[in-house]
Design an enzyme around this catalytic site. Structure first.
Site, PDB file in Angstrom:
ATOM      1  CG  ASP A  86       0.201   9.771 -17.418  1.00 18.02           C
ATOM      2  OD1 ASP A  86       0.388   8.933 -16.722  1.00 18.02           O
ATOM      3  OD2 ASP A  86       0.634  11.232 -17.366  1.00 18.02           O
ATOM      4  NE  ARG A 123      -4.463  -0.041   1.953  1.00 18.55           N
ATOM      5  CZ  ARG A 123      -4.872  -0.988   1.494  1.00 18.55           C
ATOM      6  NH1 ARG A 123      -5.101  -1.915   0.305  1.00 18.55           N
ATOM      7  NH2 ARG A 123      -5.573   0.665   0.746  1.00 18.55           N
TER       8      ARG A 123
END
Length: 275
Positions: free
Chosen positions: A121, A63
């Site tokens: 993107d 994470r």
């Protein structure tokens, strides 16, 4: 499909995924809202590894966040697993108005759906697209986090974003296919070149689903709320910055391999240039 399941958990995605525009837009937005853009490992002198195993472990399991090669590496892996047609591209970053054309040091992608193409993107810091935009030059396109447009010249295309002062160029690119080796070389350059911006400043950006975002440059934090002026604050200490990254930016720093202790973070910050 363990990768996809874990990736969806990381993003909080619980819908039915298909290789369609609705899924592409939702995954793109959720990715930018849950996986922060950050360059901690560059500053910590850790290697930036781009293979699937390391990217999955760092960005999904641990994470953490990452920069363009890591972010778009994970994102395009997920898209391909779902059946999307993805073309890997490279861009020259011109946001700082360099006096000469810089090398290709940014990763992005072109997604083909039926007879239409989309620029995607998820890894350009505070100016990251939060949703893909249709690949049509000279058309203003609105995203949850700002307006963008593509311009076209004889040599290439340019992605621009709209600010109060007008349009700002972000990066230039053409449609030449990029191979993994291209990204490996550029990644090594931006993470190891002594003058690389990533080696002198802590950078972090995370979008919010409501259209807001938070950005960090060293101890300077800027919070953007929809429809309101941005608010910038200079944090008083490295511990306050560490807490901001963990609590406000939801960046996990406890993983045994990819974590960062407070002590290591303080040592790292002591080496950086003032924001």
């Amino acid at each position: 499909m363990a990768f996809i399941d874990e990736y969806f958990t990381r993003l909080g995605f619980n819908g039915e995924a298909r290789a369609d525009l609705a899924t592409l837009k939702q995954l793109h937005l959720l990715h930018t809202c849950h996986i922060p853009f950050e360059n901690l490992d560059v500053l910590l002198e850790r290697p930036i590894l781009l293979d699937d195993v390391h990217l999955f472990e760092k960005l999904v399991i641990a994470r953490r966040g990452g920069y363009c090669y890591e972010q778009n590496g994970v994102f395009t892996r997920a898209l391909r697993a779902l059946g999307f047609t993805v073309q890997d591209l490279g861009a020259r970053v011109v946001i700082a108005n360099p006096p000469e054309m810089p090398p290709r040091t940014h990763r992005l992608s072109l997604i083909t759906l039926a007879d239409q193409q989309w620029l995607a993107d998820v890894g350009f810091g505070g100016q990251t697209l939060s949703t893909p935009i249709v690949f049509t030059p000279d058309t203003v396109q609105h995203t949850p986090h700002g307006s963008y447009r593509l311009t076209e010249s004889e040599e290439d295309y340019c992605l621009e974003t709209l600010h109060d002062e007008g349009w700002q160029a972000l990066y230039r690119f053409d449609l030449a296919h990029q191979y993994p080796a291209d990204y490996l070389m550029a990644n090594h350059f931006v993470s190891r070149w002594p003058d690389s911006h990533f080696r002198h400043h802590l950078l972090l950006a995370k979008m919010r689903p409501d259209g807001g975002k938070i950005t960090l440059v060293n101890r300077r934090v800027t919070r953007h709320a929809p429809g309101l002026p941005a608010v910038t604050e200079q944090l008083a200490s490295d511990d306050a910055l560490y807490d901001c990254m963990v609590e406000e930016c939801a960046l996990s720093l406890t993983h045994p391999v990819h974590g960062v202790s407070r002590e290591a973070f303080r040592v790292m910050m002591a080496r950086l240039e003032p924001a």
